[in-house]
Design an enzyme around this catalytic site. Structure first.
Site, short mmCIF file in Angstrom:
data_model
loop_
_atom_site.label_atom_id
_atom_site.label_comp_id
_atom_site.label_asym_id
_atom_site.label_seq_id
_atom_site.Cartn_x
_atom_site.Cartn_y
_atom_site.Cartn_z
N HIS B 103 0.83 -1.21 0.00
CA HIS B 103 0.00 0.00 0.00
C HIS B 103 0.87 1.27 0.00
O HIS B 103 1.78 1.40 0.81
CB HIS B 103 -0.89 -0.01 1.24
N VAL B 145 1.54 -1.94 5.60
CA VAL B 145 2.46 -1.83 4.45
C VAL B 145 2.08 -2.79 3.34
O VAL B 145 2.74 -2.84 2.31
CB VAL B 145 3.93 -2.13 4.86
N GLU B 146 1.03 -3.59 3.55
CA GLU B 146 0.63 -4.53 2.49
C GLU B 146 -0.72 -4.12 1.91
O GLU B 146 -0.80 -3.24 1.08
CB GLU B 146 0.66 -5.97 3.04
N MET B 147 -1.82 -4.68 2.41
CA MET B 147 -3.11 -4.39 1.81
C MET B 147 -3.88 -3.31 2.59
O MET B 147 -4.85 -2.74 2.08
CB MET B 147 -3.92 -5.68 1.67
#
Lengths: 359, 359
Positions: B103, B145-147
């Site tokens: 993200h 930091v991902e989805m």
């Protein structure tokens, strides 16, 4: 010149259509057969077979290679973004975002158009700056805010993998150096030509099924023609041909029509092309919100209302807007079935993903 | 405790193996049958059928739903990132990046492990902090930091689409409120259980084909066992069970083993778990460069050399490293064939993609 011609054609048709509109709306609802006859003057049934592509034979080898390329994120310098990222085949062939997210999480300038049935468009991009899908495919790969690669890098990536080299050789037989940026685009175009969505309920109606549409949908189709929508949104793709100013009668607000995006003017540098855009192809429109080049409108009824007032000066009542919207929902066809491709493995000579920084 | 047990087991085995190594290396090359017997003490043939998953029956309905969820970018708040973004089924089940891009184009902390055959791992993530794929699936969806989504948002997204609601009802029959974050994870786990890669050449060797491996590959297998690699990398997944310090004998440099990532210590808060990681599962390792939790090593031979010196204190010569690498290349199985899913259409009540800003 194309845009001017398109516009003139539109205005003439609108006048003609508005003339007809009065009589039709006043009259009884036409029979399905009469409505079909009227519709066939504007629209064509979508083919259920892959169409021929000018100068690019759609061979099985090319389609298979093009599918791999379409899904391969290594065409982007980050190795994260593929064609399918913004033209998601599971989501109507676009990304359902206002404008796309590209390299470094940058915001793209315009709403991503669907790749489904794009082969039937007269030209590609909202401003028609690519004459075909082959030319289109080269754009996002190189755009700094999209995939941020270069032709040289792409060729280096592809040549680093024996499996790709072999597949290019099979797809472009007889060529001394088949792994080229142009051939990448040709293969993607061939694959994209297969991404058609036949057998919508609208097509079934056009083909003679009197019972496939509801009364509301038929009434919406009638209104779509009579109000003048079909003057610009016509042909196989119910749009995608011809260029028209956004705001023939009245320009929408800056939120929907941002003043700094002058559309086709950037292509032609001609004053009459200020805020001129390609008429949006409306097939599968139910799958591709948000709408317009700005992607600012999420609701299809609202989009219909804006179009009818800004382009045609028609103030439709809510039942009429609902009916046209109901008709537009019948344009959803059968999605192409695609097996997710297994991609060649990177090698020692494959360029490494670009640094993580955006700019 | 698991990691300590794993480590102890490893050290004992290494000692035992190194003892054997001398004799085997000095002796003649074993026959394929003898090598197979030795290999079957460490490894198992990968099943060609989808394995049972504890507490989560792998039904057709659940797999079909899980596939849709796996490919649906609307599980992320940006509506851009799906499970498949970082666990790309066309690229060995990972993203082939050092660490993933998430993200807002943020850099993830560790290299994305492959989803292929992950169902056979004892636990998930590099530090084993998820006991199964169901628990794992919930992590990246929520990680900033991902989805960067939340369970509440995901449920709101899924409940906004009638097609998803219906599919959850079919996949979890009898449940009063089937659309839950837990059931999302169960469906994804069921789909991921189907992502197995049977029939590698190594498996064919284990199953009795004497001629399927080259002499170099067999020699590599022998070295893999005799040098001690198989003490940690064993079982169905040739790894993925047990936890071991990175640097049993000698810690690699900070480039490869960044000092601020202490591995399993973050899970157990136990000093003996400093720089302890789950032994990497080595199936399809040829497809999943770059290597190690830091993703800093792109070359498989280099990875083998680092492992043998840092974990085993063995200084292999280049032929031995090449042979082990050749063996590892035989672990590539048949990739699962997956039809790209057509996803339900967003509705008026589907939460809009989050703002474009990263933080």
């Amino acid at each position: 010149m194309k845009s001017y011609r398109g516009l003139a054609g539109c205005l003439v048709s609108v006048t003609a259509m508005l003339g007809i509109a009065g009589s039709v709306l006043a009259a009884e609802t036409p029979s399905p057969a009469d409505l079909r006859d009227a519709a066939l003057e504007h629209f064509e049934v979508i083919p259920s077979m892959v169409p021929a592509v000018s100068g690019n034979a759609v061979t099985r080898e090319k389609v298979e290679l093009g599918k791999m390329l379409f899904f391969d994120p290594r065409l982007s310098s980050s190795a994260l973004i593929s064609c399918n990222t913004c033209h998601n085949l599971g989501m109507g062939g676009d990304d359902n975002l206002e404008t796309s997210i590209g390299h470094g999480w940058q915001k793209g300038p315009r709403n991503a158009p669907t790749v489904l049935n794009a082969v039937f468009n007269e030209a590609q991009f909202w401003d028609g700056r690519a004459e075909d899908l082959k030319a289109q495919a080269k754009g996002p790969v190189q755009a700094g805010v999209e995939m941020a690669s270069t032709p040289e890098r792409v060729v280096e990536v592809l040549k680093s993998m024996g499996d790709y080299v072999q597949k290019f050789a099979h797809a472009f037989p007889g060529e001394a150096d088949p792994v080229t940026f142009d051939n990448m685009a040709r293969a993607i175009e061939a694959f994209e030509a297969t991404l058609i969505t036949p057998a919508s309920r609208f097509d079934q109606f056009l083909e003679g099924n009197d019972a496939i549409l509801t009364k509301t949908e038929m009434s919406g189709l009638e209104l779509f023609i009579d109000t003048g929508c079909a003057s610009c949104h016509n042909g196989v793709n119910v749009g995608g041909t011809g260029y028209y100013p956004f705001g023939v009668v009245e320009q929408p607000g800056a939120e929907i029509l941002p003043p700094d995006d002058k559309g086709r003017f950037a292509v032609t540098q001609t004053a009459t092309d200020d805020y001129v855009f390609r008429a949006g192809p409306l097939r599968n429109i139910a799958l591709t919100a948000p709408y317009f080049h700005s992607g600012k409108v999420w609701n299809l009824e609202q989009a219909v209302a804006i179009m009818s007032s800004s382009q045609l000066g028609a103030e439709l009542d809510s039942n009429q807007i609902k009916a046209i919207t109901a008709f537009l929902m019948t344009l959803t066809g059968e999605a192409p079935r695609v097996e997710y491709p297994i991609l060649p493995v990177s090698t020692e000579t494959t360029p490494k993903p670009a640094a993580m920084v955006a700019n």
